[in-house]
Design a protein around this motif. Structure first.
Motif, short mmCIF file in Angstrom:
data_model
loop_
_atom_site.label_atom_id
_atom_site.label_comp_id
_atom_site.label_asym_id
_atom_site.label_seq_id
_atom_site.Cartn_x
_atom_site.Cartn_y
_atom_site.Cartn_z
N CYS A 168 -12.98 18.28 -29.36
CA CYS A 168 -11.55 18.10 -29.60
C CYS A 168 -10.70 18.71 -28.49
CB CYS A 168 -11.17 18.73 -30.95
SG CYS A 168 -11.91 17.89 -32.37
N ILE A 169 -11.06 19.90 -28.02
CA ILE A 169 -10.27 20.57 -26.98
C ILE A 169 -10.32 19.77 -25.68
CG2 ILE A 169 -10.06 22.64 -25.57
CD1 ILE A 169 -9.17 23.04 -28.43
N GLN A 170 -11.53 19.32 -25.30
CA GLN A 170 -11.66 18.54 -24.07
C GLN A 170 -10.89 17.23 -24.18
OE1 GLN A 170 -13.96 20.16 -25.68
NE2 GLN A 170 -15.71 20.77 -24.40
N ASP A 171 -10.90 16.64 -25.36
CA ASP A 171 -10.19 15.36 -25.56
C ASP A 171 -8.72 15.56 -25.90
OD1 ASP A 171 -12.65 14.22 -25.18
OD2 ASP A 171 -13.07 13.95 -27.33
N ARG A 172 -8.30 16.83 -25.93
CA ARG A 172 -6.92 17.19 -26.25
C ARG A 172 -6.49 16.65 -27.62
NH1 ARG A 172 -3.68 16.62 -20.42
NH2 ARG A 172 -5.05 18.06 -19.28
N ASN A 173 -7.40 16.77 -28.55
CA ASN A 173 -7.12 16.37 -29.92
C ASN A 173 -7.04 17.60 -30.82
OD1 ASN A 173 -7.18 13.60 -29.32
ND2 ASN A 173 -9.40 13.51 -29.61
N GLU A 174 -6.33 17.44 -31.91
CA GLU A 174 -6.26 18.52 -32.88
C GLU A 174 -7.53 18.53 -33.72
OE1 GLU A 174 -3.39 19.95 -36.60
OE2 GLU A 174 -2.80 18.29 -35.29
N HIS A 175 -7.96 19.72 -34.13
CA HIS A 175 -9.14 19.82 -35.00
C HIS A 175 -8.78 19.30 -36.39
CE1 HIS A 175 -11.48 22.11 -32.10
NE2 HIS A 175 -10.46 22.91 -31.92
N LYS A 176 -9.24 18.08 -36.70
CA LYS A 176 -8.93 17.50 -38.00
C LYS A 176 -10.17 17.03 -38.74
CE LYS A 176 -4.24 15.76 -37.10
NZ LYS A 176 -3.41 14.52 -37.06
N ASP A 177 -11.01 16.30 -38.03
CA ASP A 177 -12.16 15.68 -38.69
C ASP A 177 -13.44 15.97 -37.93
OD1 ASP A 177 -13.47 14.19 -40.59
OD2 ASP A 177 -13.23 12.30 -39.51
N CYS A 178 -13.58 17.21 -37.47
CA CYS A 178 -14.74 17.59 -36.67
C CYS A 178 -15.55 18.66 -37.43
CB CYS A 178 -14.30 18.14 -35.32
SG CYS A 178 -13.22 19.59 -35.44
N GLU A 179 -16.69 19.03 -36.86
CA GLU A 179 -17.54 20.02 -37.52
C GLU A 179 -16.85 21.38 -37.60
OE1 GLU A 179 -21.84 22.31 -37.03
OE2 GLU A 179 -21.38 20.57 -35.75
N LEU A 180 -16.11 21.73 -36.56
CA LEU A 180 -15.40 23.01 -36.58
C LEU A 180 -14.39 23.05 -37.72
CD1 LEU A 180 -14.87 25.73 -35.19
CD2 LEU A 180 -13.13 24.58 -33.80
N ALA A 181 -13.66 21.96 -37.90
CA ALA A 181 -12.69 21.89 -39.00
C ALA A 181 -13.39 21.99 -40.35
CB ALA A 181 -11.91 20.58 -38.90
N GLU A 182 -14.56 21.35 -40.46
CA GLU A 182 -15.31 21.40 -41.72
C GLU A 182 -15.77 22.82 -42.03
OE1 GLU A 182 -19.24 19.34 -43.84
OE2 GLU A 182 -18.73 18.88 -41.75
N ARG A 183 -16.21 23.55 -41.01
CA ARG A 183 -16.68 24.92 -41.23
C ARG A 183 -15.53 25.84 -41.64
NH1 ARG A 183 -21.83 26.00 -40.11
NH2 ARG A 183 -23.03 24.29 -39.17
N ILE A 184 -14.37 25.65 -41.03
CA ILE A 184 -13.20 26.45 -41.42
C ILE A 184 -12.79 26.08 -42.85
CG2 ILE A 184 -10.75 26.85 -40.96
CD1 ILE A 184 -11.38 26.48 -37.98
N TRP A 185 -12.82 24.79 -43.17
CA TRP A 185 -12.46 24.33 -44.51
C TRP A 185 -13.38 24.94 -45.57
CZ3 TRP A 185 -15.31 21.49 -48.08
CH2 TRP A 185 -14.61 21.00 -49.18
N CYS A 186 -14.68 24.97 -45.28
CA CYS A 186 -15.64 25.54 -46.23
C CYS A 186 -15.35 27.02 -46.48
CB CYS A 186 -17.07 25.36 -45.72
SG CYS A 186 -17.68 23.66 -45.83
N LEU A 187 -15.07 27.76 -45.42
CA LEU A 187 -14.72 29.16 -45.59
C LEU A 187 -13.45 29.30 -46.43
CD1 LEU A 187 -15.35 30.58 -41.99
CD2 LEU A 187 -16.65 31.15 -44.04
N TYR A 188 -12.51 28.41 -46.19
CA TYR A 188 -11.22 28.48 -46.89
C TYR A 188 -11.38 28.26 -48.39
CZ TYR A 188 -6.42 27.26 -48.19
OH TYR A 188 -5.20 27.21 -48.80
N ILE A 189 -12.12 27.22 -48.78
CA ILE A 189 -12.21 26.92 -50.22
C ILE A 189 -13.06 27.94 -50.97
CG2 ILE A 189 -11.87 24.45 -49.86
CD1 ILE A 189 -14.91 24.16 -50.52
N PHE A 190 -13.98 28.61 -50.26
CA PHE A 190 -14.82 29.59 -50.95
C PHE A 190 -14.21 31.00 -50.94
CE2 PHE A 190 -18.53 26.65 -50.09
CZ PHE A 190 -18.74 26.37 -51.42
#
Length: 475
Positions: free
Chosen positions: A439-461
């Motif tokens: 995402c960073i190299q492509d200048r995209n926001e973290h939305k639908d990537c593995e990094l976003a999923e890992r942060i989301w999992c931490l958040y919901i738990f």
């Protein structure tokens, strides 16, 4: 007064019992080296002779008041033996009461090992039939016919029980007290118990498969979002169609982004639920529960025998990490799945989720973390071992399920903070050992990537209902 048996000392009896324990260990189907233990009918008959010896001795001791203190002293010695860190946990309940029914105890171990190979079952049945025939030959002229008549009667009783309710799978007290015979009846009871257990396991696996398929097919995909947009247009009144189209065109990107967020949320949620319901995962949870039911020294020895090194297979190392993570949450399994199923969509951005987690962890004082850490002693010991196994290779956690890592690492642990710091490094695009998205190299926001999923999992738990998972379920 203590032990006062006239024919054998307590020390000699304990030596005999330790030999019996060695036999019971082999009945599990495996040697201490992990290789298969092969039993033939002759060895099984010898094992049953040992069992019968203990039954006779302890039945006599328990029937006479004069030996009650002997029984108490023996149980104290057995408790000391079974409390040793290296003693097999599966035999930890060994006592004089167990040895009174030593044949049934032996059969449990012979017939309930996994897998029950055909050759092993054949050897057990051969030994049992030969022993019963030998016993009948001492009192019956036609021992074979007497055995067949007895077997026919037992078969009728079993069929009657199957028709009326369920087979009586409890150990028959009269059988145990009737002398050296009736091995066949004991075996039938144990086989029914095994069949019942296997049937229950099969039913549970089928139910889990049905649930997993339901979760998998109910996941909201991007095609569902497109369909939703089409249905929205089709259902608009004709008079509002033009103005609605203008509105949709102006807000197309915003609406698409919002729907993709919903899709990602549901996909991550489904993926997490499916991991926890997967047959392989459930078996690993069962294995980790057994491993970590022992003392630290016992389960530590299990992992030491795996002998991890640079030459070790990466798959072996990753499975060991997975087992350790599962060991931290095995007791909270139901609560974790219930929590996952109850989590509803929240439009909080990934960036906001990360900052909530950072404040949750780094905002607490060191004394608070130390206080929580002392409460979770078993969990803390497992995490300490995992820390040593990982060393400075925290990135190895990326090989495990994002949901598993998130729920297994408590917020008070050092490993959690290291994991979150690594997420921050990648989130900001700083140099890292590995990169889980572009995402960073492509200048995209973290939305639908593995990094976003890992942060989301931490958040919901850890931010959504953490008390439910980490509080109530541990009680």
């Amino acid at each position: 007064m203590g032990w006062n048996h006239p024919d054998i000392s307590l020390e000699e009896m304990m030596k005999l019992i330790k030999g019996f324990v060695d036999i019971l260990i082999l009945t599990s189907g495996y040697q201490s080296s992990g290789l298969l233990a092969h039993w033939d009918s002759d060895n099984i008959k010898r094992a049953f002779q040992w069992a019968l010896f203990f039954e006779k001795v302890f039945r006599r001791l328990s029937s006479l008041d004069v030996y009650q203190e002997s029984i108490e002293e023996l149980d104290a010695a057995l408790f000391e033996m079974t409390s040793h860190p290296s003693f097999p946990q599966g035999l930890a309940h060994l006592s004089s009461a167990t040895l009174i029914r030593a044949r049934g105890f032996m059969l449990e171990h012979l017939l309930h090992n996994l897998p029950l190979r055909d050759s092993h079952l054949r050897a057990v049945l051969t030994a049992i039939i030969e022993m019963d025939l030998s016993d009948l030959s001492q009192t019956k002229h036609d021992c074979l016919n007497a055995y067949l008549n007895s077997l026919t009667l037992q078969n009728r009783n079993c069929m009657r029980n199957l028709i009326t309710s369920s087979p009586d799978v409890t150990t028959n007290v009269e059988t145990e007290k009737s002398g050296s015979g009736n091995f066949t009846k004991l075996a039938i009871q144990e086989l029914f118990r095994r069949q019942s257990s296997v049937s229950c396991i099969s039913s549970i696996e089928e139910a889990v498969d049905v649930l997993s398929n339901a979760v998998r097919h109910s996941s909201w995909t991007e095609s569902d979002c497109s369909l939703l947009g089409e249905q929205t247009n089709e259902n608009l009144p004709a008079l509002l169609h033009i103005s609605a189209n203008n509105f949709l065109c102006r807000n197309q990107n915003q609406r698409a982004d919002a729907l993709v967020d919903v899709v990602s949320w549901n996909r991550w949620k489904s993926r997490a639920v499916l991991y926890f319901l997967d047959t392989r995962t459930i078996r690993l949870v069962s294995g980790s529960s057994l491993i970590f039911s022992g003392t630290n020294a016992q389960w530590g020895k299990v992992f030491e025998q795996l002998n991890f090194s640079e030459k070790s297979s990466n798959n072996d190392l990753h499975e060991a990490i997975e087992l350790l993570l599962l060991g931290c949450i095995a007791s909270r399994w139901n609560c974790i799945i219930e929590h996952l199923m109850s989590v509803s969509y929240d439009s909080v951005t990934i960036s906001k989720q990360y900052h909530v987690l950072a404040n949750l962890v780094f905002g607490k004082s060191q004394s608070f973390h130390q206080k929580e850490g002392t409460i979770k002693s078993k969990e803390g010991d497992i995490l300490d071992y995992l820390m040593g196994l990982l060393g400075d290779k925290i990135h190895l956690l990326w090989k495990s399920s994002p949901a598993l890592v998130a729920i297994s690492l408590p917020s008070w642990s050092t490993l959690f903070r290291l994991y979150l710091s690594e997420l921050e490094t990648q989130f900001k695009g700083n140099p890292s050992t590995m990169r889980c998205c572009s995402c960073i190299q492509d200048r995209n926001e973290h939305k639908d990537c593995e990094l976003a999923e890992r942060i989301w999992c931490l958040y919901i738990f850890h931010a959504c209902g953490s008390q439910t998972i980490h509080g109530t379920c541990d009680a």
